[in-house]
Design a protein around this motif. Structure first.
Motif, mmCIF file in Angstrom:
data_model
loop_
_atom_site.group_PDB
_atom_site.id
_atom_site.type_symbol
_atom_site.label_atom_id
_atom_site.label_comp_id
_atom_site.label_asym_id
_atom_site.label_seq_id
_atom_site.Cartn_x
_atom_site.Cartn_y
_atom_site.Cartn_z
ATOM 1 N N VAL B 173 0.842 -1.203 0.000
ATOM 2 C CA VAL B 173 0.000 0.000 0.000
ATOM 3 C C VAL B 173 0.877 1.254 0.000
ATOM 4 N N VAL B 174 1.907 1.244 0.832
ATOM 5 C CA VAL B 174 2.804 2.407 0.887
ATOM 6 C C VAL B 174 3.531 2.576 -0.451
ATOM 7 N N GLU B 175 3.976 1.465 -1.015
ATOM 8 C CA GLU B 175 4.667 1.541 -2.312
ATOM 9 C C GLU B 175 3.737 2.125 -3.392
ATOM 10 N N VAL B 176 2.490 1.677 -3.400
ATOM 11 C CA VAL B 176 1.525 2.198 -4.381
ATOM 12 C C VAL B 176 1.298 3.691 -4.162
ATOM 13 N N ALA B 177 1.150 4.088 -2.905
ATOM 14 C CA ALA B 177 0.927 5.513 -2.627
ATOM 15 C C ALA B 177 2.115 6.332 -3.130
ATOM 16 N N ARG B 178 3.319 5.861 -2.853
ATOM 17 C CA ARG B 178 4.502 6.631 -3.274
ATOM 18 C C ARG B 178 4.599 6.694 -4.793
ATOM 19 N N LEU B 180 2.015 6.530 -6.868
ATOM 20 C CA LEU B 180 0.944 7.430 -7.334
ATOM 21 C C LEU B 180 1.338 8.891 -7.100
ATOM 22 N N TRP B 181 1.978 9.177 -5.969
ATOM 23 C CA TRP B 181 2.379 10.560 -5.689
ATOM 24 C C TRP B 181 3.407 11.058 -6.710
ATOM 25 N N ASP B 182 4.166 10.111 -7.289
ATOM 26 C CA ASP B 182 5.171 10.481 -8.295
ATOM 27 C C ASP B 182 4.622 10.414 -9.721
ATOM 28 N N SER B 183 3.373 9.938 -9.882
ATOM 29 C CA SER B 183 2.919 9.580 -11.230
ATOM 30 C C SER B 183 2.641 10.795 -12.113
ATOM 31 N N TRP B 184 2.452 11.954 -11.504
ATOM 32 C CA TRP B 184 2.418 13.204 -12.275
ATOM 33 C C TRP B 184 3.772 13.881 -12.056
ATOM 34 N N GLU B 185 4.492 14.138 -13.100
ATOM 35 C CA GLU B 185 5.704 14.936 -12.914
ATOM 36 C C GLU B 185 5.292 16.354 -12.533
ATOM 37 N N ASP B 186 6.211 17.049 -11.873
ATOM 38 C CA ASP B 186 5.883 18.381 -11.360
ATOM 39 C C ASP B 186 5.432 19.339 -12.458
ATOM 40 N N ASP B 187 6.000 19.180 -13.645
ATOM 41 C CA ASP B 187 5.673 20.130 -14.721
ATOM 42 C C ASP B 187 4.790 19.493 -15.784
ATOM 43 N N ALA B 188 3.931 18.559 -15.361
ATOM 44 C CA ALA B 188 3.069 17.871 -16.338
ATOM 45 C C ALA B 188 2.034 18.805 -16.954
ATOM 46 N N GLU B 189 1.593 19.792 -16.180
ATOM 47 C CA GLU B 189 0.578 20.714 -16.698
ATOM 48 C C GLU B 189 1.275 21.782 -17.541
ATOM 49 N N ARG B 229 6.279 13.992 -2.038
ATOM 50 C CA ARG B 229 5.811 12.849 -1.245
ATOM 51 C C ARG B 229 5.560 13.299 0.175
ATOM 52 N N PRO B 230 4.311 13.268 0.605
ATOM 53 C CA PRO B 230 4.020 13.559 2.017
ATOM 54 C C PRO B 230 4.826 12.630 2.935
ATOM 55 N N LEU B 387 14.097 16.833 5.660
ATOM 56 C CA LEU B 387 14.132 16.028 4.442
ATOM 57 C C LEU B 387 13.905 16.925 3.227
ATOM 58 N N ASP B 388 14.596 16.605 2.127
ATOM 59 C CA ASP B 388 14.423 17.365 0.889
ATOM 60 C C ASP B 388 13.122 16.996 0.211
ATOM 61 N N ARG B 389 12.739 17.824 -0.742
ATOM 62 C CA ARG B 389 11.625 17.458 -1.607
ATOM 63 C C ARG B 389 12.173 16.513 -2.677
ATOM 64 N N PRO B 390 11.653 15.273 -2.732
ATOM 65 C CA PRO B 390 12.235 14.313 -3.675
ATOM 66 C C PRO B 390 11.779 14.558 -5.107
ATOM 67 N N ALA B 391 12.665 14.277 -6.048
ATOM 68 C CA ALA B 391 12.251 14.268 -7.457
ATOM 69 C C ALA B 391 11.367 13.054 -7.663
ATOM 70 N N GLY B 392 10.449 13.132 -8.602
ATOM 71 C CA GLY B 392 9.602 11.983 -8.884
ATOM 72 C C GLY B 392 10.424 10.859 -9.503
ATOM 73 N N ARG B 393 10.039 9.620 -9.186
ATOM 74 C CA ARG B 393 10.843 8.505 -9.680
ATOM 75 C C ARG B 393 10.739 8.341 -11.195
ATOM 76 N N TYR B 394 9.662 8.895 -11.789
ATOM 77 C CA TYR B 394 9.482 8.703 -13.224
ATOM 78 C C TYR B 394 10.074 9.845 -14.044
ATOM 79 N N ALA B 395 10.481 10.931 -13.341
ATOM 80 C CA ALA B 395 10.963 12.114 -14.051
ATOM 81 C C ALA B 395 12.312 11.816 -14.693
ATOM 82 N N VAL B 396 12.446 12.219 -15.960
ATOM 83 C CA VAL B 396 13.721 12.073 -16.654
ATOM 84 C C VAL B 396 14.417 13.423 -16.573
ATOM 85 N N SER B 397 15.541 13.454 -15.891
ATOM 86 C CA SER B 397 16.173 14.762 -15.710
ATOM 87 C C SER B 397 17.154 15.046 -16.840
#
Lengths: 447, 397
Positions: B173-178, B180-189, B229-230, B387-397
């Motif tokens: 459940v925690v893995e899914v939440a994390r 999902l929280w990363d599933s929109w990149e910060d600049d998706a909009e 990620r909260p 703690l820092d604000r983490p980059a999303g796991r799916y984001a390609v930097s």
């Protein structure tokens, strides 16, 4: 038929995740920032609206197997945002859309009862159902429910929620330190429900809320949906925003209520409507046309056509004529929305005829056939129309769907509401603290 | 001197079952927004890093295994996420950490609920996922049959296996939440009028989680929240929950009874991190202590004794029960800090009395010793905890 004294009920819909909401306008702000929700809710409360409504969609929509990227998208979890809005509003009802298919009654009942406590009696639940495996892919049970069972499960779900809300007597919390009684003896929260879809038992853990039961909203339009509303709902969110069809729907649904021992006034029928205002009728019409053009971008027009034809129209010119291709009546290319489950082949024929007759381009056609504003006019004519709908039993009021976030209710509240108040058909101020008070519904008592 | 973090655990009228019968308790307000708003405002005035909100999918009980029929204790709880959301607009700096079950809830709903709390609080949301092992609670959902057991039967292999599976599920459940929280990149909009696109769909990601207990496709319906990620937190008393915390949490609450035990537990938490191959920041270890705070220890002990009498039994707690003055509590906490504990989640025995003891007694006491901040130093809960604000796991930097 005249009904002196019949009052108008008004509600506001947060701008939806669809192409009614215009994001390309420079005045359009965030769909997710809490400030947008606060601004719209406080505007609705300034207008003395009955309630503020949030829709739900539990999977991002797709077209041609890819996420639909043309409309606003992204939304919060409804109940969480409404609970936060309870802190920055005082009287406005707070309505959450919560799916009965991908939830369990114990949790939904306790969250709605919690919102009712935390808002001082302003909670409402728009009970919706879905059955599709597409949405189900985000949930534990997947697409487990047959379409035929969606209303029977929803009805049983709602019945179960009521049993849970009723499981604490209104006076169950004594909080009496002198007698050492926090709760009154005799058991609190005991319940047992054995049904076809739901078999649960135990103890509910939220005391009865200020409204007894939160207000129930229902939106289905099928025969089953109407019956469900007539037996169980306090409000219908209908789609019948035109006068004649509104009257027919109103009459039909209210006539179904007697067999459930309910009075017509126990259920408020509120069609969802859009609007465009102007200082003159011509200005209003021009404003309405501008909004329509913004709602139907060239890309949106093509996507719309693809949804109906079931084909890829990437190469079609949106400013050219309708393509000559026949529709693909297979499974379709659009997922995650309830549109065009009807006769697509007949729709294609109808639209072709219309495009020929009026010499319309693809984009012009889509503008013509989709979502024209319900009310277009000066504040005076729109107020008159609202009053006429309610007076002649085409509606008990309306759920207004603005096209702009967060300023989309401003002109309605500033210009139309005062006229309704002047006519004496809409409240000058709230008369009670709860949403049931605003809607003129009785406080539901436990059976 | 190393500063400590302070959090308060809010639940009902306080953590003593007879707390509601205390002179300044507000038993008739427990289900009102004003009560919770007042408590959290008090905690924020005291500059506490965060508050937690307890929750459960069944009524409180004096028996572990199911409901009792006692009428002399608090029964009933409001949904913790909604309580946290209700107080969010009324506060501006303090973190808000509700508890939810991982056992009977939908991971998707929980994830968007916590993300939404992060949006409405502008970056102050946390989460305490919790398993619901009881058969009585399972019957509230009617979807799974759980074995009946008492606390004493936890070592029974069948029960141990039941609990182990619930922790495995909780980790999913925690893995899914994390995800999902990363599933929109910060600049998706992007709102690109030229192409008619509101989002760049290449920046929205299916999470395609397929586990033993459930599958979730994604993406989230909720855009990435202010913290990304909260803060994920977990209460843990043993190796299995230490490993659960090490897999997906940022903060772990532990329950030592002494400084020596605190040191030992911190060691076991670090071992658990190694066992599960934790990457990134180590867990922040917070110790839970249930507190009665008065001007002196005899007054606190008397107060506890009076409540124990009213309840008919001495207070039982998984955490150390402390009775004493703020100064004595500060001594204890600093000793535990030196044993490796970075923060404390204090459970007030009586609300609001012992919360005020924390905010007006303990916090200034620690501050005077240079061991607690004198102002909020960050705008987000992650920031407060370091703690820092983490980059999303799916984001390609």
């Amino acid at each position: 038929m005249t009904k002196p004294g019949k009052q108008v009920h008004l509600a506001a819909h947060f701008p939806g995740v669809n192409n009614t909401t215009v994001w390309s306008d420079p005045r359009s702000e965030s769909q997710i920032d809490f400030g947008s929700f606060v601004r719209l809710a406080q505007t609705a409360e300034r207008g003395k609206f009955d309630f503020f409504f949030l829709a739900e969609g539990l999977r991002l929509r797709e077209l041609k197997g890819r996420i639909h990227d043309l409309d606003v998208m992204g939304r919060p979890e409804s109940l969480t945002v409404l609970s936060a809005l309870a802190a920055v509003t005082e009287r406005l009802g707070l309505a959450a859309t919560v799916n009965s298919t991908f939830n369990e009654p114990y949790e939904v009942a306790r969250r709605l009862a919690s919102l009712d406590h935390l808002s001082g009696g302003r909670a409402a639940w728009n009970v919706v159902t879905s059955f599709d495996a597409f949405t189900g892919e985000n949930f534990r049970r997947g697409g487990y429910l047959d379409e035929a069972d969606r209303y029977t499960r929803a009805a049983e779900f709602l019945q179960t929620a009521r049993e849970l809300w009723d499981s604490w007597r209104p006076d169950a919390v004594a909080a009496d330190p002198a007698r050492g009684e926090f709760v009154r003896p005799g058991g609190i929260g005991a319940f047992r429900h054995d049904g076809r879809h739901i078999s649960i038992s135990g103890r509910f853990n939220v005391p009865r809320g200020p409204q007894g039961r939160p207000v129930i909203i229902q939106a289905g339009d099928s025969d089953e949906g109407r019956e469900f509303a007539a037996s169980d709902a306090d409000v219908i969110f209908s789609r019948h925003g035109r006068l004649e069809e509104g009257r027919a729907f109103y009459k039909d649904v209210k006539a179904r209520m007697a067999k459930y021992g309910r009075r017509p006034e126990d259920l408020k029928i509120l069609p969802a409507v859009t609007y465009a205002l102007g200082d003159t009728e011509e200005e209003a019409a021009e404003h309405a046309a501008e909004i329509r053009r913004a709602q139907v971008s060239p890309q949106t027009a093509l996507a719309f056509l693809e949804g109906v034809w079931g084909r890829d129209f990437s190469d079609v010119d949106p400013d050219g004529p309708l393509p000559d291709l026949e529709p693909d009546l297979g499974e379709g290319v659009s997922k995650g929305r309830a549109q065009f489950r009807g006769d697509r082949s007949a729709t294609v024929e109808k639209w072709r005829a219309l495009a020929r007759e009026k010499n319309l381009t693809v984009r012009e056609l889509v503008i013509e056939v989709t979502g024209r504003q319900t009310f277009v006019g000066t504040p005076r004519t729109v107020a008159d129309r609202i009053e006429e709908f309610v007076r002649t039993d085409a509606a008990d009021g309306f759920i207004f769907v603005p096209h702009l976030t967060p300023g989309g209710l401003d002109d309605l509240v500033d210009k139309v509401v005062p006229l309704l108040q002047e006519k004496g058909v809409f409240r000058a101020d709230y008369t009670g603290p709860t949403l049931r008070d605003h809607l003129g519904l009785t406080k539901e008592q436990a059976a | 001197m190393t500063r400590v973090h302070l959090a308060a655990a809010l639940d009902g009228a306080g953590w003593h079952p007879a707390a509601w019968r205390s002179p300044d308790a507000r038993p008739d307000e427990l289900f009102t927004a004003g009560y919770w708003a007042g408590l959290v405002a008090e905690a924020e005035n005291g500059l506490l890093d965060f508050v937690t909100f307890e929750d459960s999918l069944g009524p409180q009980s004096s028996r572990f295994e199911g409901p009792d029929d006692r009428v002399d204790q608090v029964r009933g709880r409001l949904d913790a996420v909604l309580v946290a959301a209700r107080v969010a607009p009324l506060t501006s700096r303090i973190g808000l950490v509700p508890t939810t079950s991982t056992t009977h809830t939908e991971p998707f709903h929980v994830a968007i609920g916590i993300a939404s709390l992060d949006h409405v609080s502008r970056g102050r949301a946390g989460w305490r996922p919790q398993i619901s092992p009881r058969a009585a609670d399972a019957r509230h959902f009617g979807r799974r049959e759980f074995p009946e057991f008492t606390l004493d039967q936890r070592a029974d292999p069948r029960i141990a296996e039941h609990v182990r599976l619930l922790f495995d599920e909780a980790a999913d459940v925690v893995e899914v939440a994390r995800r999902l929280w990363d599933s929109w990149e910060d600049d998706a909009e992007i709102r690109d009028v030229a192409t008619g696109r509101f989002v760049d769909r290449d920046k929205l990601h299916y999470i395609d989680f397929e586990g033993r207990f459930f599958s979730v496709k994604g993406p989230s319906i909720t855009p990435r929240s202010p913290q990304g990620r909260p803060l994920v937190t977990a209460l843990a008393h043993d190796v299995l929950p230490y490993e659960f915390a090490a897999r997906g949490a940022d903060v772990v609450y532990v329950t030592p009874r002494s400084a020596a035990e605190a040191a030992e537990i911190v060691g076991r938490v670090r071992e658990a991190e190694t066992t599960v191959g934790r990457l990134g920041d180590p867990l922040k270890v917070f110790a839970d202590v249930l507190v009665f705070l008065d001007d002196d220890a005899p007054a606190a002990r008397d107060r506890k004794a009076r409540l124990d009498d009213l309840d008919g039994a001495p207070l039982a707690s998984d955490a150390l029960v402390f009775t004493g003055s703020p100064g004595e509590l500060a001594d204890l906490l600093l000793e535990w800090r030196d044993a490796g504990v970075e923060g404390f989640r204090l459970r007030p025995a009586v609300l609001p009395y012992d919360l005020a003891g924390i905010t007006r007694g303990l916090a200034p006491e620690l501050r005077s010793r240079g061991a607690f901040h004198d102002a909020y130093g960050a705008d987000t809960l992650r920031g407060l905890i370091g703690l820092d604000r983490p980059a999303g796991r799916y984001a390609v930097s």
